[in-house]
Enzyme design. Sequence first.
Site, mmCIF file in Angstrom:
data_model
loop_
_atom_site.group_PDB
_atom_site.id
_atom_site.type_symbol
_atom_site.label_atom_id
_atom_site.label_comp_id
_atom_site.label_asym_id
_atom_site.label_seq_id
_atom_site.Cartn_x
_atom_site.Cartn_y
_atom_site.Cartn_z
ATOM 1 N N GLU A 86 17.382 27.820 40.439
ATOM 2 C CA GLU A 86 18.383 27.664 39.363
ATOM 3 C C GLU A 86 19.303 26.492 39.646
ATOM 4 O O GLU A 86 19.788 26.339 40.774
ATOM 5 C CB GLU A 86 19.186 28.966 39.254
ATOM 6 C CG GLU A 86 19.601 29.294 37.852
ATOM 7 C CD GLU A 86 18.401 29.581 36.944
ATOM 8 O OE1 GLU A 86 17.952 28.644 36.252
ATOM 9 O OE2 GLU A 86 17.913 30.714 36.948
ATOM 10 N N ASP A 89 16.701 21.859 38.613
ATOM 11 C CA ASP A 89 15.838 20.917 37.867
ATOM 12 C C ASP A 89 16.475 19.536 37.719
ATOM 13 O O ASP A 89 15.820 18.517 37.899
ATOM 14 C CB ASP A 89 15.359 21.489 36.522
ATOM 15 C CG ASP A 89 16.443 21.795 35.507
ATOM 16 O OD1 ASP A 89 17.646 21.778 35.865
ATOM 17 O OD2 ASP A 89 16.092 22.060 34.328
ATOM 18 N N SER A 177 16.062 30.263 26.343
ATOM 19 C CA SER A 177 15.524 28.981 25.851
ATOM 20 C C SER A 177 14.920 29.045 24.460
ATOM 21 O O SER A 177 13.814 28.541 24.214
ATOM 22 C CB SER A 177 14.485 28.422 26.828
ATOM 23 O OG SER A 177 15.109 28.078 28.008
ATOM 24 N N ASP A 223 13.215 24.039 30.884
ATOM 25 C CA ASP A 223 12.973 24.902 29.717
ATOM 26 C C ASP A 223 11.853 24.338 28.846
ATOM 27 O O ASP A 223 10.978 25.073 28.377
ATOM 28 C CB ASP A 223 14.250 25.030 28.881
ATOM 29 C CG ASP A 223 15.428 25.513 29.712
ATOM 30 O OD1 ASP A 223 15.204 25.969 30.847
ATOM 31 O OD2 ASP A 223 16.566 25.410 29.225
ATOM 32 N N TYR A 272 28.458 23.300 32.546
ATOM 33 C CA TYR A 272 27.143 22.845 33.005
ATOM 34 C C TYR A 272 27.212 21.358 33.377
ATOM 35 O O TYR A 272 26.754 20.947 34.454
ATOM 36 C CB TYR A 272 26.128 23.083 31.892
ATOM 37 C CG TYR A 272 24.699 22.703 32.216
ATOM 38 C CD1 TYR A 272 23.827 23.610 32.805
ATOM 39 C CD2 TYR A 272 24.207 21.429 31.919
ATOM 40 C CE1 TYR A 272 22.507 23.259 33.084
ATOM 41 C CE2 TYR A 272 22.899 21.076 32.197
ATOM 42 C CZ TYR A 272 22.053 22.002 32.774
ATOM 43 O OH TYR A 272 20.756 21.658 33.051
HETATM 44 C C1 GLA Z 1 19.688 25.558 31.467
HETATM 45 C C2 GLA Z 1 19.107 24.166 31.351
HETATM 46 C C3 GLA Z 1 17.971 23.967 32.360
HETATM 47 C C4 GLA Z 1 18.423 24.346 33.781
HETATM 48 C C5 GLA Z 1 19.107 25.711 33.781
HETATM 49 C C6 GLA Z 1 19.696 26.053 35.117
HETATM 50 O O1 GLA Z 1 18.744 26.504 31.089
HETATM 51 O O2 GLA Z 1 18.600 23.967 30.041
HETATM 52 O O3 GLA Z 1 17.528 22.634 32.321
HETATM 53 O O4 GLA Z 1 19.263 23.361 34.324
HETATM 54 O O5 GLA Z 1 20.128 25.797 32.793
HETATM 55 O O6 GLA Z 1 18.704 26.210 36.075
#
Ligand code: GLA
Length: 433
Positions: A86, A89, A177, A223, A272
């Site tokens: 987590e 990416d 997602s 995602d 984020y």
């Molecule tokens: C969201 C983002 C992903 C990833 C996750 C955390 O889902 O869309 O790209 O960074 O958070 O792992």
Amino acid sequence: MKVRAYPAFSLSLIAAFRVFAGRSGCGILVSWNFFCHANSENAEGETLERIDLNDYDRVVGAFERRFGRAPRWVVRAPGRVNLIGEHTDYNDGFVLPLAIDRAVWLALAPRGDRRVEVFSLDFDRPAAFDLDDPVKEGHDWDEYVKGTAWSLIQAGFRLAGWEGVAWGNVPVGAGLSSSAALELATARAFAAAGSLAWDPATMARLAQRAENHWVGVNCGIMDQLISAAGRAGCALLIDCRSLDCVPVAFPPGVAVAVLDTSTRRGLVDSLYNERRQQCEAAARWFDVPALRDVDRATFDRRAGELDETTRRRARHVVTENARTLAAVDALRQGDAGAVGELLGESHRSLRDDFEVSSPALDAMVRHAAAHQACYGARMTGAGFGGCAVALIDAAESRAFVDAVSAGYQDETGLVPAVYVCSAADGAEVVEHG
Ligand code: GLA
């Protein structure tokens, strides 16, 4: 018209039930999908996929009612849950998500002009745009469709017009997602209508570009790539630098549960982005392209020189990459207990070092992990609200779902949605004429 996928020979035993109880019209939504495996082979060796005909019928029926003819194609693209890896990416690291058996569906037929007209059953609203001049108008669902068209056009694909009906059962805003699923369903639709080559990694990159530059969310690649490239019955180890995807099967008798806390937090995007910036700053400090390039020994040697916040953020990413690779080894050895331990460590790292958990997520993880059927649990996705994920003994799924739902509701007063999901294939054309 040829239907490529039928559920008839699937080994799936599907049991789903819903208990609607409680407060102000909402309630506990509990569903079980028990699968032996989502893919099986018939006598001729043809791969048979599991498709829920209710989902399929819904979009086809709606298309026929709206446009007075049969669709030429039906496409679907799944949502996802991330098992481990987590916030790695966008650090060029490793993730281990699975595509889930909830998806966005699109039934469509070609048009003679360069327009796209889509009706969303979920939002009960039509949208239309011109392929020669897609314009961003707001923040609605259709921006994901338009943005994907824009991104494909920018990449040099020649798109053809179509009309369609969209429907999905990936809960919106839950961290599963739904937006990536809509983007990949759209890309799959354009690929079908325009006879475009379908390369999952390329399409995932373009969908991510739509999300980053059209919708304006600075997400990583996970995602979109899992929605494009998911494999039934497997999680996918994704190297987010090379985009290599390696399927990793689940040991027999092990199931994945998604536990929706029913909490949604605003400001997730800015929190984020702040985490991303902190990680990028840490990589610059270590003088590497991304935190993926910092190993544990290097981190330990130099950690004392970092400020407290940067140290914690970097420690999460460095250790999470290692945990993700360790979880893959453990899955390959059939050691669900070891995977469960790693999920627990991941949660603590996300809670204490990366600081993206929430009281509701912590409560859900506590209830899940305390159940005897559970190997391990953690928050999943961006965090701050949304869902947790748990690895459980499939034979005890029902008891797990009941006990964890009740325990969480008693403690928090919130009504959760807990379901056992199966790993599905990525975006595909289900039917073509
Ligand atoms: C969201 C983002 C992903 C990833 C996750 C955390 O889902 O869309 O790209 O960074 O958070 O792992």
